[in-house]
Enzyme design. Structure first.
Site, PDB file in Angstrom:
ATOM      1  N   THR A 138      49.325  14.187   0.793  1.00 42.68           N
ATOM      2  CA  THR A 138      50.668  13.695   0.499  1.00 42.68           C
ATOM      3  C   THR A 138      51.514  13.462   1.758  1.00 42.68           C
ATOM      4  O   THR A 138      51.442  14.227   2.714  1.00 42.68           O
ATOM      5  CB  THR A 138      51.382  14.707  -0.408  1.00 42.68           C
ATOM      6  OG1 THR A 138      50.545  14.949  -1.536  1.00 42.68           O
ATOM      7  CG2 THR A 138      52.734  14.187  -0.873  1.00 42.68           C
ATOM      8  N   GLY A 177      49.993  22.764   1.590  1.00 37.26           N
ATOM      9  CA  GLY A 177      50.119  24.216   1.674  1.00 37.26           C
ATOM     10  C   GLY A 177      49.245  24.761   2.779  1.00 37.26           C
ATOM     11  O   GLY A 177      48.131  24.283   2.984  1.00 37.26           O
ATOM     12  N   GLU A 424      48.403  17.878  -7.854  1.00 35.14           N
ATOM     13  CA  GLU A 424      47.134  17.426  -8.458  1.00 35.14           C
ATOM     14  C   GLU A 424      47.376  16.404  -9.561  1.00 35.14           C
ATOM     15  O   GLU A 424      46.699  16.413 -10.594  1.00 35.14           O
ATOM     16  CB  GLU A 424      46.345  18.611  -9.002  1.00 35.14           C
ATOM     17  CG  GLU A 424      45.659  19.423  -7.941  1.00 35.14           C
ATOM     18  CD  GLU A 424      44.778  18.566  -7.052  1.00 35.14           C
ATOM     19  OE1 GLU A 424      43.928  17.829  -7.601  1.00 35.14           O
ATOM     20  OE2 GLU A 424      44.958  18.614  -5.823  1.00 35.14           O
TER      21      GLU A 424
HETATM   22  C1  LIG Z   1      54.223  23.202  -4.525  1.00 38.94           C
HETATM   23  C2  LIG Z   1      53.508  21.954  -4.118  1.00 38.94           C
HETATM   24  C3  LIG Z   1      52.336  22.046  -3.384  1.00 38.94           C
HETATM   25  C4  LIG Z   1      51.666  20.915  -2.941  1.00 38.94           C
HETATM   26  N1  LIG Z   1      50.545  21.049  -2.187  1.00 38.94           N
HETATM   27  C5  LIG Z   1      49.969  19.931  -1.654  1.00 38.94           C
HETATM   28  C6  LIG Z   1      48.861  20.033  -0.761  1.00 38.94           C
HETATM   29  O1  LIG Z   1      48.381  21.138  -0.465  1.00 38.94           O
HETATM   30  N2  LIG Z   1      48.356  18.892  -0.214  1.00 38.94           N
HETATM   31  C7  LIG Z   1      48.867  17.674  -0.514  1.00 38.94           C
HETATM   32  O2  LIG Z   1      48.380  16.683   0.013  1.00 38.94           O
HETATM   33  N3  LIG Z   1      49.919  17.543  -1.359  1.00 38.94           N
HETATM   34  C8  LIG Z   1      50.486  18.634  -1.945  1.00 38.94           C
HETATM   35  N4  LIG Z   1      51.555  18.503  -2.799  1.00 38.94           N
HETATM   36  C9  LIG Z   1      52.075  17.168  -3.110  1.00 38.94           C
HETATM   37  C10 LIG Z   1      51.775  16.743  -4.542  1.00 38.94           C
HETATM   38  O3  LIG Z   1      50.422  16.442  -4.649  1.00 38.94           O
HETATM   39  C11 LIG Z   1      52.657  15.552  -4.928  1.00 38.94           C
HETATM   40  O4  LIG Z   1      53.981  16.015  -4.957  1.00 38.94           O
HETATM   41  C12 LIG Z   1      52.267  15.007  -6.262  1.00 38.94           C
HETATM   42  O5  LIG Z   1      51.099  14.275  -6.109  1.00 38.94           O
HETATM   43  C13 LIG Z   1      53.343  14.119  -6.914  1.00 38.94           C
HETATM   44  O6  LIG Z   1      53.614  13.030  -6.118  1.00 38.94           O
HETATM   45  P1  LIG Z   1      55.080  12.647  -5.679  1.00 38.94           P
HETATM   46  O7  LIG Z   1      55.750  13.873  -5.231  1.00 38.94           O
HETATM   47  O8  LIG Z   1      54.951  11.508  -4.787  1.00 38.94           O
HETATM   48  O9  LIG Z   1      55.806  12.191  -7.014  1.00 38.94           O
HETATM   49  P2  LIG Z   1      56.308  10.671  -7.367  1.00 38.94           P
HETATM   50  O10 LIG Z   1      55.123   9.840  -7.563  1.00 38.94           O
HETATM   51  O11 LIG Z   1      57.298  10.252  -6.371  1.00 38.94           O
HETATM   52  O12 LIG Z   1      57.011  10.976  -8.741  1.00 38.94           O
HETATM   53  C14 LIG Z   1      58.407  10.743  -8.985  1.00 38.94           C
HETATM   54  C15 LIG Z   1      58.580  10.269 -10.422  1.00 38.94           C
HETATM   55  O13 LIG Z   1      58.026   8.961 -10.539  1.00 38.94           O
HETATM   56  C16 LIG Z   1      57.153   8.894 -11.645  1.00 38.94           C
HETATM   57  N5  LIG Z   1      56.083   7.918 -11.350  1.00 38.94           N
HETATM   58  C17 LIG Z   1      55.439   7.749 -10.182  1.00 38.94           C
HETATM   59  N6  LIG Z   1      54.526   6.774 -10.313  1.00 38.94           N
HETATM   60  C18 LIG Z   1      54.589   6.322 -11.578  1.00 38.94           C
HETATM   61  C19 LIG Z   1      53.906   5.330 -12.348  1.00 38.94           C
HETATM   62  N7  LIG Z   1      52.933   4.584 -11.794  1.00 38.94           N
HETATM   63  N8  LIG Z   1      54.246   5.164 -13.631  1.00 38.94           N
HETATM   64  C20 LIG Z   1      55.194   5.911 -14.204  1.00 38.94           C
HETATM   65  N9  LIG Z   1      55.872   6.855 -13.532  1.00 38.94           N
HETATM   66  C21 LIG Z   1      55.581   7.065 -12.240  1.00 38.94           C
HETATM   67  C22 LIG Z   1      56.636  10.302 -11.823  1.00 38.94           C
HETATM   68  O14 LIG Z   1      56.255  10.510 -13.159  1.00 38.94           O
HETATM   69  C23 LIG Z   1      57.865  11.126 -11.441  1.00 38.94           C
HETATM   70  O15 LIG Z   1      58.678  11.270 -12.581  1.00 38.94           O
HETATM   71  C24 LIG Z   1      52.205  19.636  -3.264  1.00 38.94           C
HETATM   72  C25 LIG Z   1      53.368  19.549  -4.019  1.00 38.94           C
HETATM   73  C26 LIG Z   1      54.023  20.676  -4.456  1.00 38.94           C
HETATM   74  C27 LIG Z   1      55.283  20.545  -5.256  1.00 38.94           C
END
Ligand SMILES: Cc1cc2nc3c(=O)[nH]c(=O)nc-3n(C[C@H](O)[C@H](O)[C@H](O)COP(=O)(O)OP(=O)(O)OC[C@H]3O[C@@H](n4cnc5c(N)ncnc54)[C@H](O)[C@@H]3O)c2cc1C
Ligand SMILES: Cc1cc2nc3c(=O)[nH]c(=O)nc-3n(C[C@H](O)[C@H](O)[C@H](O)COP(=O)(O)OP(=O)(O)OC[C@H]3O[C@@H](n4cnc5c(N)ncnc54)[C@H](O)[C@@H]3O)c2cc1C
Ligand SMILES: [Ca+2]
Lengths: 664, 664
Positions: A138, A177, A424
């Site tokens: 991410t 993480g 995930e």
């Molecule tokens: C505690 C924690 C630990 C993590 N650990 C790791 C890690 O170890 N390594 C790593 O690489 N990442 C990690 N992550 C990141 C995590 O994988 C991402 O936050 C996750 O994949 C969600 O992506 P985003 O934050 O970009 O959400 P976004 O995609 O920005 O979501 C925002 C909103 O948009 C909506 N949305 C997005 N795309 C679409 C679509 N095509 N259609 C409809 N709705 C949509 C979603 O439903 C959501 O409501 C971690 C996150 C957290 C919170």
């Protein structure tokens, strides 16, 4: 074990063999035995104390986690624990730490995407923790859309190296993480650029910090991204930010199992099928489903025990008041969650089998089940994590005011659990993936294509599209065939209705987008059916032990019928059942609550959680809630002094009307 | 105001006059002006900084709150703020503090339950903050069941005093805010005992701490009850525990407006009607509804703005990706919450009017509307706080991973808000009170008794029990009469069905208890109808300003139709609408989402929140999210050093395989 047992009268009421249920819950006697041993090992060792977490500062908290992680590893080595035992031990330590990512993401990524030589080199180091790794996918600007990552890995044929670079602010890695303060290495996902051509996102093993002094290597900037939800919760983890300024790594640190870059800079596909990568995803999501049942059962255990201890209203002639667990509203909120905990446990167990099955098939180059398996795990991840997060918070509310105290364990459990809805795969994004798969499946109905696994029911589309339920009495709703038919018909009809509506749109993409809210609901219906049917499979199999089958049947009924009640609009609008049948279902549900009531405490005892793991005064095994709550309160730092810090500066001048001259 | 505005393109799209909407939201130009001025006053004063809350220790956090409370009071005095202004200023300081209870519970309790002489003496001191008071009702063992409190106040005729005493551990006062470390006085609720006879629970003014040195007075033990949900959140408040060991207070410190104890120890009722006490309850719950709209709108503001900034997937030819606010799933989760924020705002405004109305009536000794008003405020408190708590968390999830950071503001907003579901009446307990009132009302149907206020619709029971909806097109669902009829019919039919089922039980109490889960649903249906009908009243009244009416109509439609979708089972099973009409409602809902979409950012701008109040990087007015998130991360204490505290003790020995000798 305990001296008093305020819940003894509850335990005596149980109509089944709790010890036998512990085995069923654990999955096998062996699994029970390992869990039991590891959880006691942790609980009995003061080094793993966790009751002080809520008042530690971020730095103290984090340092303490480093200590625990090291100590856990020391114990694992000393006791020569097996991989299974070690992973259980880490689980019962119950504190997010860099080791979760090292063992849960870094190693599996290398295993899944690395070549044999890469395994040889890196896994050897990683297994001994001579290096510590994280999973850096991410970025600040991209999470769900992995294909949109901006970090680049440009091949330099001169030096036979890749140059890893963060071209923009939004390309900063963000969230991994274990990255912020600990990891020495990372699997970094970056766009592979060869000769100006972009080959999309690939994984690279990158060393981040010196193994001598732990300083970031040249060109690398790393930090922690700051406080997250809750007190302790996930703040024991160093989720990090990472920027690369033209950092060079040898060519052989690209994970090359599926695609390779040759010395000459040629991009080639190996003969290993790309689909193999999905194996890792199925594995990770299967563990998430199993974690969901753990987290939910833990919250339910607290809420059930406390609801049996807590009395409020209804005293007759000065006798004791009513236990709140006897209120029907309390039961109708709590028992479906108890049933869900069992349901998720069994579907998680089945997923474990599914993962092994798909792994075997992949090794035999058989990919036909993959889309179905992928949709199924994605959907179950979404379904179980959403229900668990909501369920934990509901359990907290079920404990009234005292549930709001950290000493109840529930606030922190919620805060630490809830990101499972996002990482995930964001749960909504995942449901849309399931929906896409369902639309494809529906479009193939009648084409003669054999439908397998969790979509097999669609094979009976003709029947399911027009059948009406034959339920005539409340009792009928206990019969698996009636439940299954209603859930199958609902899931199929919702999917088919979506497909029909999509076909009216100018084009399928536009239609899918316009209807995506409905599609997400259809996906949920499909996934709920899977959970219900796996629960039914479970109770139709062999279950030994006095009274177990009756209890599990009741829980299965509660799980299914409470869903039916919650989603009644879907069952009725698609004509799967009639309002009269819905009323019968409700009636049955009430009688199932009454059936479970005397067994409730024993049903949570079957989870076999230690008081240490529960970490909740309200959920104590012995039910000795009030004296312990009282005792715990005094430990807050604010109680170090009778007159609080700040009284002389800020309270006294106010009371004495001398604020004008006070320094504020 | 800001230099860049990443959301300018969104603001330009708006089809209505935002400035005019700000007035509508605030309730009046005057109210807008006061709020606007006070919020800027707070935002521009560095003394009210709150961005560092997440990393302070409990003691630092609490001390800082004491400072802010004193400073706020100083400013209030210096600037000679009116009561209205002062209360707004405290609101925008946005940090739970003892002053909330002093102004919000202690003073109103004395006002409502004290005699004129008591007002004279105690309110004079309290208004100047020469004493600080809290509201000490709840005990370790009793919250919801106030009549079960165990603290005693025994009249001693010899000394003309009451002896306040905590006879058991569970009688310890537990939870009162401001009690733990600050309050000098409390209104303590205790059982009045005269001559061995128990006259039930009454309120007493008790001094807790010395006004000289702040030490608890003899016989009094006080402490803080410890950490609560979240980081900062409600931990700025000293919720306390309190025990009395035979503490004596003069007889005239019993709150004697309604009942009195004479010098001779006679218990007498004054001619002031008991019902007056309900006035305070209505007042407090009305403020809770209005707070709900504030908290929800704040979360929605963050989620809407960030959803317009965040882009993910869907880039065509390297162009920008899709704003996530354009995804229909995002809209179907977010826009009903936006609509709810407006709905709760308007129903809160109406409750304010209702409170004034009931106060006037009480003063004229007219009590007939009281049960209806009481049920209505209890129900609306329950409905709006539950929806707001869930809504905040949904907004957090809508922000994906970044919503999990404290710098998004949402985790702490949730943690600080969520006890509103529990205090001032547990939401389930309140729904059952509403249900009891509904059952009584239903039992009187046809008796000729005139039904008033929010139950007036039941007067048309005959029609509502058998009508079928005349909706024929999606467009029809915009007509208030169709919406109202459907919601009225559903509410009435659910209530009548409950009454029928209760009548089948051996006795009404048993029936009520058995059916209480259904009863709670009937109560929710009744309360949702109230909110919908007040929203409709609002848009049918005068609304000035370009395009405002269209926007509010769309939001009203979204509020009602999204509820209809969520509770579809109830509408269908009671035959209020048909599946076909439900499909039309869904169609309409989709078109309303499309209508609101270009106005979404402007609709949250209309809340007029400062960036200080929002406290969220994701919700920044200028949309400049990524650079600021990045900047903020580095402020975490963990980033004070590159190599973390604990590396040398716990990480290096592990990497170097030297754990065996390490001290852990
Ligand atoms: C505690 C924690 C630990 C993590 N650990 C790791 C890690 O170890 N390594 C790593 O690489 N990442 C990690 N992550 C990141 C995590 O994988 C991402 O936050 C996750 O994949 C969600 O992506 P985003 O934050 O970009 O959400 P976004 O995609 O920005 O979501 C925002 C909103 O948009 C909506 N949305 C997005 N795309 C679409 C679509 N095509 N259609 C409809 N709705 C949509 C979603 O439903 C959501 O409501 C971690 C996150 C957290 C919170
Ligand atoms: C942050 C916070 C601040 C507070 N501030 C104050 C304060 O300043 N002063 C003060 O005096 N108190 C205060 N309180 C206490 C608060 O008023 C009580 O917590 C609240 O009244 C709920 O009561 P309880 O905790 O006893 O819940 P319980 O009644 O124990 O509720 C437990 C469960 O039982 C259920 N239940 C209880 N009775 C029934 C029934 N008859 N039928 C069906 N279900 C039932 C509830 O629904 C709930 O699920 C505060 C509480 C909190 C969390
Ligand atoms: Ca009609």
């Amino acid at each position: 074990m305990e001296e008093v047992d305020h819940l003894a009268h509850e335990r005596n009421k149980a109509q089944f063999d709790v010890e036998a249920m512990k085995i069923v819950w654990a999955g096998s006697r062996h699994a029970f035995e390992v869990s039991d041993r590891m959880s006691r090992l942790v609980a009995s060792d003061p080094a793993f104390r966790k009751d002080n977490r809520a008042t530690l500062s971020r730095k103290e908290l984090f340092k303490n986690t480093l200590r625990k992680a090291a100590y856990a590893w020391k114990r694992i080595v000393e006791l020569r624990l097996s991989e299974e035992e070690a992973s259980k031990l880490r689980f019962f330590v119950d504190e997010p730490a860099y080791t979760d990512l090292h063992w849960g993401m870094f190693i599996p990524a290398i295993k899944g995407q690395g070549t044999d030589e890469q395994h040889q080199k890196w896994l050897t180091l990683a297994y001994k923790m001579q290096i510590i790794g994280c999973y850096a996918q991410t970025e600040l600007g991209h999470g769900s859309n992995v294909q949109g990552l901006e970090t680049t890995a440009t091949f330099d044929p001169k030096s036979d190296e890749f140059i890893i670079h963060s071209p923009t602010l939004t390309s900063s890695k963000w969230w991994p993480g274990g990255l912020g303060k600990v990891s020495t290495h990372a699997v970094v996902y970056a766009r592979l650029i060869i000769d100006g051509r972009d080959h999309g996102v690939h994984g690279f093993i990158v060393q981040l910090r010196s193994l001598d002094d732990h300083l970031p290597l040249p060109g690398i900037t790393i930090g922690d991204i700051g406080m997250k939800f809750g007190n302790g919760a996930y703040n024991t983890m160093d989720n990090g930010v990472l920027q690369f300024n033209h950092v060079r790594i040898p060519r052989n640190q690209m994970l090359m199992r599926v695609s390779q870059v040759t010395r000459e800079g040629k991009y080639v596909q190996s003969d290993v099928p790309r689909q193999l990568v999905y194996g890792t995803m199925v594995y990770v999501r299967q563990t998430i489903v199993s974690d969901a049942s753990c987290a939910l059962s833990r919250a339910v255990c607290v809420a059930v025990r406390y609801s049996a201890v807590r009395r409020q209203f209804g005293s007759q002639d000065g006798g004791p008041e009513t236990q709140v667990i006897d209120y029907k509203t309390q039961q109708s909120r709590l028992f479906p969650l108890l049933a869900s905990a069992y349901a998720f446990r069994f579907v998680g167990e089945w997923l474990k089998w599914l993962y092994m099955d798909v792994t075997k098939r992949l090794q035999a180059n058989e990919f036909s089940t993959l889309p179905e398996v992928h949709a199924c795990t994605a959907g179950l991840k979404s379904l179980t994590t959403t229900a668990t997060a909501d369920g934990i918070e509901e359990c907290r509310k079920l404990c009234g005011g005292h549930g709001y105290l950290c000493s109840s364990g529930l606030p922190e459990l919620f805060a630490v659990y809830v990101p499972a809805c996002t990482y995930e795969g964001d749960n909504t994004v995942l449901l849309l993936q399931v929906a896409r798969f369902l639309m494809k499946t529906v479009s193939q109905l009648g084409s003669g294509k054999q439908l397998v696994g969790t979509t097999a029911y669609m094979q009976r589309a003709e029947h399911l599209m027009q059948c009406t339920s034959d339920v005539r009495s409340a009792e009928d709703w206990l019969k698996p065939s009636f439940i299954l038919e209603a859930f199958e018909a609902r899931a199929l009809r919702l999917a088919v209705a979506c497909a029909k509506n999509i076909s009216k749109a100018p084009n399928p993409e536009e239609g899918f987008s316009q209807l995506s809210a409905d599609l997400a609901e259809a996906a949920v219906a499909h996934c709920q059916l899977i959970v219900v049917s796996k629960f039914i499979d479970k109770i139709q199999g062999d279950i030994d032990g006095m009274g177990l089958k009756e209890q599990l049947q009741a829980l299965c009924g509660i799980y299914a019928l409470s869903l039916l009640h919650k989603h009644l609009g879907e069952f009725l609008s698609t004509g799967c059942i009639t309002p009269k049948q819905a009323a019968l279902a409700n009636e049955k549900l009430r009688s199932l609550y009454a059936k479970v009531r005397p067994n409730a405490v024993a049903l949570v005892d079957a989870f076999n959680y230690t008081d240490h793991f529960l970490g909740s005064i309200l959920g104590r095994y012995d039910g000795n809630v009030y004296p312990k709550l009282y005792e715990e309160a005094w430990k807050d730092p604010l109680n170090d002094s009778v007159v609080p810090d700040g009284y002389h500066e800020y309270v006294r001048p106010l009371l004495k009307q001398q604020l004008r001259t006070a320094k504020l």
